[in-house]
Design a protein around this motif. Structure first.
Motif, PDB file in Angstrom:
ATOM      1  N   ILE A 243      24.993  74.503  37.553  1.00 46.80           N
ATOM      2  CA  ILE A 243      26.083  73.598  37.193  1.00 46.80           C
ATOM      3  C   ILE A 243      25.605  72.588  36.164  1.00 46.80           C
ATOM      4  O   ILE A 243      26.384  72.082  35.358  1.00 46.80           O
ATOM      5  N   LEU A 244      24.275  72.312  36.194  1.00 47.67           N
ATOM      6  CA  LEU A 244      23.706  71.307  35.289  1.00 47.67           C
ATOM      7  C   LEU A 244      22.383  71.799  34.728  1.00 47.67           C
ATOM      8  O   LEU A 244      21.535  72.312  35.457  1.00 47.67           O
ATOM      9  N   GLU A 245      22.221  71.630  33.420  1.00 53.54           N
ATOM     10  CA  GLU A 245      20.941  71.850  32.758  1.00 53.54           C
ATOM     11  C   GLU A 245      20.685  70.682  31.813  1.00 53.54           C
ATOM     12  O   GLU A 245      21.488  70.429  30.911  1.00 53.54           O
ATOM     13  N   MET A 246      19.599  69.968  32.040  1.00 52.43           N
ATOM     14  CA  MET A 246      19.179  68.902  31.134  1.00 52.43           C
ATOM     15  C   MET A 246      17.908  69.414  30.460  1.00 52.43           C
ATOM     16  O   MET A 246      16.879  69.624  31.115  1.00 52.43           O
ATOM     17  N   ASN A 247      18.000  69.613  29.154  1.00 53.87           N
ATOM     18  CA  ASN A 247      16.923  70.283  28.417  1.00 53.87           C
ATOM     19  C   ASN A 247      16.238  69.344  27.434  1.00 53.87           C
ATOM     20  O   ASN A 247      16.891  68.717  26.593  1.00 53.87           O
ATOM     21  N   GLN A 248      14.903  69.229  27.596  1.00 52.08           N
ATOM     22  CA  GLN A 248      14.055  68.467  26.656  1.00 52.08           C
ATOM     23  C   GLN A 248      14.577  67.044  26.438  1.00 52.08           C
ATOM     24  O   GLN A 248      14.697  66.566  25.302  1.00 52.08           O
TER      25      GLN A 248
ATOM     26  N   PRO B  19      24.335  56.278  26.303  1.00 48.25           N
ATOM     27  CA  PRO B  19      25.244  57.227  25.637  1.00 48.25           C
ATOM     28  C   PRO B  19      24.528  58.212  24.723  1.00 48.25           C
ATOM     29  O   PRO B  19      23.365  58.022  24.344  1.00 48.25           O
ATOM     30  N   TYR B  20      25.252  59.249  24.392  1.00 49.57           N
ATOM     31  CA  TYR B  20      24.758  60.260  23.463  1.00 49.57           C
ATOM     32  C   TYR B  20      24.315  59.580  22.163  1.00 49.57           C
ATOM     33  O   TYR B  20      24.997  58.712  21.636  1.00 49.57           O
ATOM     34  N   GLY B  21      23.151  59.985  21.676  1.00 48.66           N
ATOM     35  CA  GLY B  21      22.613  59.378  20.459  1.00 48.66           C
ATOM     36  C   GLY B  21      21.489  58.411  20.742  1.00 48.66           C
ATOM     37  O   GLY B  21      20.700  58.094  19.845  1.00 48.66           O
ATOM     38  N   THR B  22      21.395  57.934  22.006  1.00 47.79           N
ATOM     39  CA  THR B  22      20.312  57.010  22.363  1.00 47.79           C
ATOM     40  C   THR B  22      19.150  57.763  23.005  1.00 47.79           C
ATOM     41  O   THR B  22      18.172  57.146  23.412  1.00 47.79           O
ATOM     42  N   TYR B  23      19.275  59.077  23.113  1.00 50.91           N
ATOM     43  CA  TYR B  23      18.219  59.909  23.682  1.00 50.91           C
ATOM     44  C   TYR B  23      18.160  61.221  22.910  1.00 50.91           C
ATOM     45  O   TYR B  23      19.061  61.540  22.128  1.00 50.91           O
ATOM     46  N   GLU B  24      17.105  61.974  23.123  1.00 54.12           N
ATOM     47  CA  GLU B  24      16.976  63.300  22.527  1.00 54.12           C
ATOM     48  C   GLU B  24      17.155  64.357  23.611  1.00 54.12           C
ATOM     49  O   GLU B  24      16.869  64.117  24.775  1.00 54.12           O
ATOM     50  N   GLY B  25      17.610  65.540  23.222  1.00 52.12           N
ATOM     51  CA  GLY B  25      17.798  66.622  24.174  1.00 52.12           C
ATOM     52  C   GLY B  25      19.261  66.937  24.413  1.00 52.12           C
ATOM     53  O   GLY B  25      20.159  66.292  23.855  1.00 52.12           O
ATOM     54  N   ASP B  26      19.496  67.939  25.277  1.00 48.07           N
ATOM     55  CA  ASP B  26      20.860  68.413  25.524  1.00 48.07           C
ATOM     56  C   ASP B  26      21.217  68.357  27.001  1.00 48.07           C
ATOM     57  O   ASP B  26      20.376  68.590  27.875  1.00 48.07           O
ATOM     58  N   ILE B  27      22.492  68.057  27.261  1.00 50.96           N
ATOM     59  CA  ILE B  27      23.056  68.121  28.602  1.00 50.96           C
ATOM     60  C   ILE B  27      24.079  69.249  28.623  1.00 50.96           C
ATOM     61  O   ILE B  27      25.052  69.230  27.852  1.00 50.96           O
ATOM     62  N   VAL B  28      23.847  70.235  29.475  1.00 50.15           N
ATOM     63  CA  VAL B  28      24.796  71.337  29.624  1.00 50.15           C
ATOM     64  C   VAL B  28      25.388  71.249  31.025  1.00 50.15           C
ATOM     65  O   VAL B  28      24.675  71.342  32.024  1.00 50.15           O
ATOM     66  N   PHE B  29      26.720  71.043  31.104  1.00 46.29           N
ATOM     67  CA  PHE B  29      27.395  70.898  32.390  1.00 46.29           C
ATOM     68  C   PHE B  29      28.518  71.912  32.468  1.00 46.29           C
ATOM     69  O   PHE B  29      29.372  71.982  31.584  1.00 46.29           O
TER      70      PHE B  29
ATOM     71  N   GLY C 257      28.355  74.948  31.891  1.00 47.38           N
ATOM     72  CA  GLY C 257      28.259  75.892  30.785  1.00 47.38           C
ATOM     73  C   GLY C 257      28.555  75.311  29.426  1.00 47.38           C
ATOM     74  O   GLY C 257      28.386  75.993  28.406  1.00 47.38           O
ATOM     75  N   ASP C 258      29.003  74.045  29.360  1.00 47.51           N
ATOM     76  CA  ASP C 258      29.351  73.425  28.079  1.00 47.51           C
ATOM     77  C   ASP C 258      28.368  72.301  27.755  1.00 47.51           C
ATOM     78  O   ASP C 258      28.021  71.487  28.626  1.00 47.51           O
ATOM     79  N   THR C 259      27.931  72.237  26.498  1.00 44.90           N
ATOM     80  CA  THR C 259      27.078  71.135  26.053  1.00 44.90           C
ATOM     81  C   THR C 259      27.924  69.873  25.931  1.00 44.90           C
ATOM     82  O   THR C 259      28.979  69.882  25.284  1.00 44.90           O
ATOM     83  N   LYS C 260      27.451  68.805  26.583  1.00 45.29           N
ATOM     84  CA  LYS C 260      28.238  67.569  26.649  1.00 45.29           C
ATOM     85  C   LYS C 260      27.598  66.451  25.832  1.00 45.29           C
ATOM     86  O   LYS C 260      26.370  66.378  25.700  1.00 45.29           O
ATOM     87  N   GLN C 261      28.471  65.589  25.335  1.00 47.04           N
ATOM     88  CA  GLN C 261      28.035  64.384  24.629  1.00 47.04           C
ATOM     89  C   GLN C 261      28.791  63.199  25.232  1.00 47.04           C
ATOM     90  O   GLN C 261      29.877  62.852  24.780  1.00 47.04           O
TER      91      GLN C 261
ATOM     92  N   LYS D 149      32.605  66.859  41.013  1.00 45.95           N
ATOM     93  CA  LYS D 149      31.957  68.175  41.113  1.00 45.95           C
ATOM     94  C   LYS D 149      30.454  68.035  41.312  1.00 45.95           C
ATOM     95  O   LYS D 149      29.821  68.860  41.955  1.00 45.95           O
ATOM     96  N   LEU D 150      29.895  66.960  40.740  1.00 47.05           N
ATOM     97  CA  LEU D 150      28.475  66.663  40.894  1.00 47.05           C
ATOM     98  C   LEU D 150      28.334  65.205  41.314  1.00 47.05           C
ATOM     99  O   LEU D 150      28.681  64.299  40.556  1.00 47.05           O
ATOM    100  N   LEU D 151      27.844  64.999  42.533  1.00 43.88           N
ATOM    101  CA  LEU D 151      27.712  63.649  43.090  1.00 43.88           C
ATOM    102  C   LEU D 151      26.238  63.247  43.037  1.00 43.88           C
ATOM    103  O   LEU D 151      25.373  63.949  43.570  1.00 43.88           O
ATOM    104  N   ILE D 152      25.963  62.115  42.405  1.00 45.30           N
ATOM    105  CA  ILE D 152      24.594  61.607  42.283  1.00 45.30           C
ATOM    106  C   ILE D 152      24.465  60.364  43.146  1.00 45.30           C
ATOM    107  O   ILE D 152      25.268  59.431  43.032  1.00 45.30           O
ATOM    108  N   LEU D 153      23.477  60.351  44.027  1.00 46.64           N
ATOM    109  CA  LEU D 153      23.255  59.200  44.902  1.00 46.64           C
ATOM    110  C   LEU D 153      21.848  58.653  44.668  1.00 46.64           C
ATOM    111  O   LEU D 153      20.862  59.373  44.834  1.00 46.64           O
TER     112      LEU D 153
END
Length: 506
Positions: free
Chosen positions: A5-10, A56-66, A68-72, A163-167
Motif C-alpha cells: 500500500i506504501l512505498e517510500m523510496n530513497q 511538503p513535497y520539494g523539501t525532501y528527496e525521494g518518492d512516495i508511492v501510495f 500504486g500512485d506516486t504522490k506529491q 486507509k493507512l493509520l499512523i500512530l
C-alpha cells in the motif's frame, strides 16, 4: 507477490546542513501492522512527517508511492484526502469541545451549506462504536481520561475514511490496561482492512502486535524484520536499533550496604479539596542512603500525587501524618524548603514542567541553582558554562554544544538535561517520576547507568514507573499503590510482575 500500500523510496531530508534521513526505503504491505522502531533522533517521526505532508513535497528527496500512485503531498490535507492519517504523541484535540465536535472538526457534515450537528452526533456514535468507546458524544474532551482521548483520535481518523493509520507512540501516556485495549483495537482495525504504522519504544508491544518491524538508525534503514519468520525478538530489535547487543537492559550494580533512613513517611495522607478525596492515604514508607525504591501502580493510583505532597506540596493538598528527613520531622511550606532539605523531583512531564524548551542546555541546567554560580546577584557566565560542560560530559548528553536549544534534543537527552538541572542543586534524595517515558532502549540503558552511578555516590532514589520491567530491574524494594494507598511492600527477591499487578488491582 507482495501487495504494497506504501512505498517510500530513497527518502532524504536535511535540516540546516544536518542529514535527518539518508536514502531511507520503507515498504508497508496492505492490511498489516508495521512497527517503526529506532532510538530517539533516528528519524522515525521525520519520515512519518514526510509521508503525511507536514514536510511538503520539494523539501525532501525521494518518492512516495501510495496505492500504486506516486504522490506529491504539499500539505497535510493532501495526505488525509488520500486516506493517510497520522495521530501524534501529543493529541490534537480541543479540550473544551465535545467528542462529536472533535471527531468532525475540519470534516464537518453539512446539509445545504449548513452544519448538521445532529447528524454529526449520530455519525460520531458509529465511529465510537467502531473503536469500542462507550462515552456520550456530547461529553467534553477535557472530562475524558488520556486512554479515551486516544480512542477519540482514532474515531476521528476513521471518520475520514482512513486507509493507512499512523500512530506515533500511542501508548506512551497510557496505563497497561488502556495500552492493551488500544493494541486490541489495532488488531480489530486490521481485520477491517485498515493498514497501521506504529512508532513505539515499548519493545514488548512491538513484539506482540507487529507483522513486520523496520529499524531506522541514524537516519538510515537498517533492516525490516518479519514476525512470520521469528525475526521480531527483543534481542534482535535492540541489536539493530543501537548497533550493539545490550546483554542486560538493566545494568547490574554491586551489592552495597545501605545507610540510614534519608526519608520516612508515617501515616502520611494528602487530601485534594478540589477532587473531594484523598489522593494519598495512610502511607508508610522509607528510603535509605544508597537505595533505589520503586513505586508501582496503575495510572491514577496516587504515585505522582504522593511525590508532589512530599516535594513541597505545590498542589496545596491538606496534609496529615509525619515526614522525616534524616530522622528529623519536617514540614515543607514550599518546594524551596524541600530543595534546601536535599530533596529533588524530576517530573514525568519534562516538556511541560521540567524544561525550558526554547532555552539552551546551559541555562536549563543552571536555573535550579543560580545562587551557586552567582556573586552579588550576578551570574558568573564562565562558571555557568563550566558547570554545564561538566554535566554534559558526566551524563553523556549527546549534543555538539551546550548552546543547543533543549527543544531540539531527543527525548533521552532532554531527560539527561532535566537530571543535570536537579543534580546541580546537590540533592541527597532524588524522586524520578517516569524517568524513561518516551525514550528509546539505548537511552534508557544510559539513564539506568546514571542512576547506578548516583547510588554509588551515596544518593537515594525514589523511582515512580509504569513499566513493570523497569521497576523490577532497577529497584531494591518496591511499594505498590492503588487508590492512594500502599497495598504492599516487596523486596527485590520476592517482587514479580504477577505480585505487583495483583496488589495494584486490589
Amino acid at each position: 507477490m507482495s501487495d504494497y500500500i506504501l512505498e517510500m523510496n530513497q527518502i532524504s531530508k536535511e535540516f540546516t546542513g544536518v542529514k535527518a534521513l539518508s536514502n531511507v526505503n520503507f515498504k508497508v504491505e496492505r492490511g498489516e501492522i508495521h512497527c517503526l522502531v529506532g532510538e530517539n533522533g533516528a528519524g522515525k517521526s521525520t519520515l512519518m512527517k514526510v509521508l503525511s505532508g507536514v514536510y511538503p513535497y520539494g523539501t525532501y528527496e525521494g518518492d512516495i508511492v501510495f496505492n500504486g500512485d506516486t504522490k506529491q503531498f504539499n500539505k497535510i490535507n493532501d495526505s488525509v484526502d488520500a486516506g493517510i492519517v497520522i495521530i501524534h504523541q501529543e493529541l490534537a484535540l480541543f479540550p473544551d469541545l465535545s467528542v462529536y465536535e472533535n471527531i468532525f472538526i475540519g470534516n464537518e457534515i453539512q446539509n445545504g451549506g449548513v452544519l448538521d450537528w445532529n447528524k454529526a452526533i449520530v455519525e460520531s456514535k458509529k465511529m465510537l462504536d467502531k473503536v469500542k468507546l462507550k462515552v456520550n458524544p456530547e461529553a467534553l474532551i477535557k472530562d475524558l481520561g488520556v486512554g479515551k482521548q486516544q480512542l477519540v483520535e482514532i474515531a476521528k481518523a476513521l471518520s475520514k475514511d482512513v486507509k493507512l493509520l499512523i500512530l506515533d507512540e500511542p501508548t506512551a501516556a497510557l496505563n497497561e490496561n488502556d495500552s492493551e485495549n488500544l493494541l486490541n483495537l489495532l488488531r480489530e482495525l486490521k481485520k477491517q482492512g485498515i493498514t497501521c504504522i506504529m512508532i513505539s519504544h515499548k519493545l514488548k508491544e512491538v513484539i506482540s502486535i507487529s507483522d513486520k518491524a523496520t529499524v531506522i538508525r541514524d537516519g538510515e534503514t537498517i533492516c525490516t524484520l518479519d514476525a512470520s519468520k521469528g525475526e521480531i525478538t527483543e534481542a534482535n530489535i535492540i541489536k539493530n536499533m543501537v548497533g550493539r547487543e545490550i546483554q542486560d537492559i538493566y545494568p547490574k550494580r554491586p551489592d552495597q550496604e545501605y545507610g540510614e533512613k534519608v526519608l520516612e513517611l508515617t501515616n502520611w495522607s494528602a487530601y485534594d479539596s478540589q477532587l473531594g478525596r484523598y489522593v494519598a492515604k495512610d502511607v508508610n514508607l522509607h528510603v535509605r542512603e544508597g537505595e533505589i525504591i520503586g513505586i508501582a501502580g496503575l495510572m491514577g493510583s496516587g504515585r505522582t500525587e504522593l511525590a508532589l505532597s512530599i516535594f513541597g506540596n505545590s498542589k496545596n493538598y491538606k496534609l496529615q501524618g509525619d515526614l522525616f528527613v534524616n530522622g528529623i520531622p519536617v514540614k515543607f511550606k514550599h518546594t524551596s524548603d524541600a530543595i534546601k532539605a536535599g530533596i529533588a523531583y524530576v517530573t514525568e512531564d519534562r516538556k511541560g514542567d521540567g524544561l525550558f524548551l526554547l532555552q539552551d542546555i546551559k541555562n536549563n541546567i543552571s536555573v535550579g541553582n543560580l545562587k551557586g554560580i552567582s556573586s552579588n546577584g550576578i551570574v558568573n557566565v564562565n562558571e555557568e558554562i563550566k558547570v554545564a560542560d561538566e554535566y554534559k560530559d558526566s551524563l553523556g548528553i549527546k549534543t555538539p554544544s551546550i548552546q543547543q536549544l533543549v527543544g531540539n534534543l531527543s527525548g533521552g537527552n532532554q531527560q539527561k538535561v532535566s537530571l543535570g538541572k536537579w543534580l546541580f542543586v546537590g540533592p541527597k534524595l532524588l524522586i524520578l517520576d517516569e524517568p524513561t517515558r518516551g525514550i528509546d532502549v539505548g537511552a534508557k540503558f544510559e539513564i539506568y547507568t546514571v542512576m547506578n552511578d548516583l547510588i554509588k555516590k551515596g544518593l537515594s532514589i525514589i523511582m515512580i514507573s509504569s513499566e513493570l520491567g523497569e521497576v523490577l530491574g532497577m529497584s531494591d524494594r518496591v511499594y505498590v499503590m492503588a487508590e492512594g494507598e500502599i497495598q504492599g511492600e516487596l523486596s527485590s527477591e520476592e517482587a514479580s510482575q504477577e505480585k505487583i499487578m495483583q496488589l495494584a488491582t486490589q
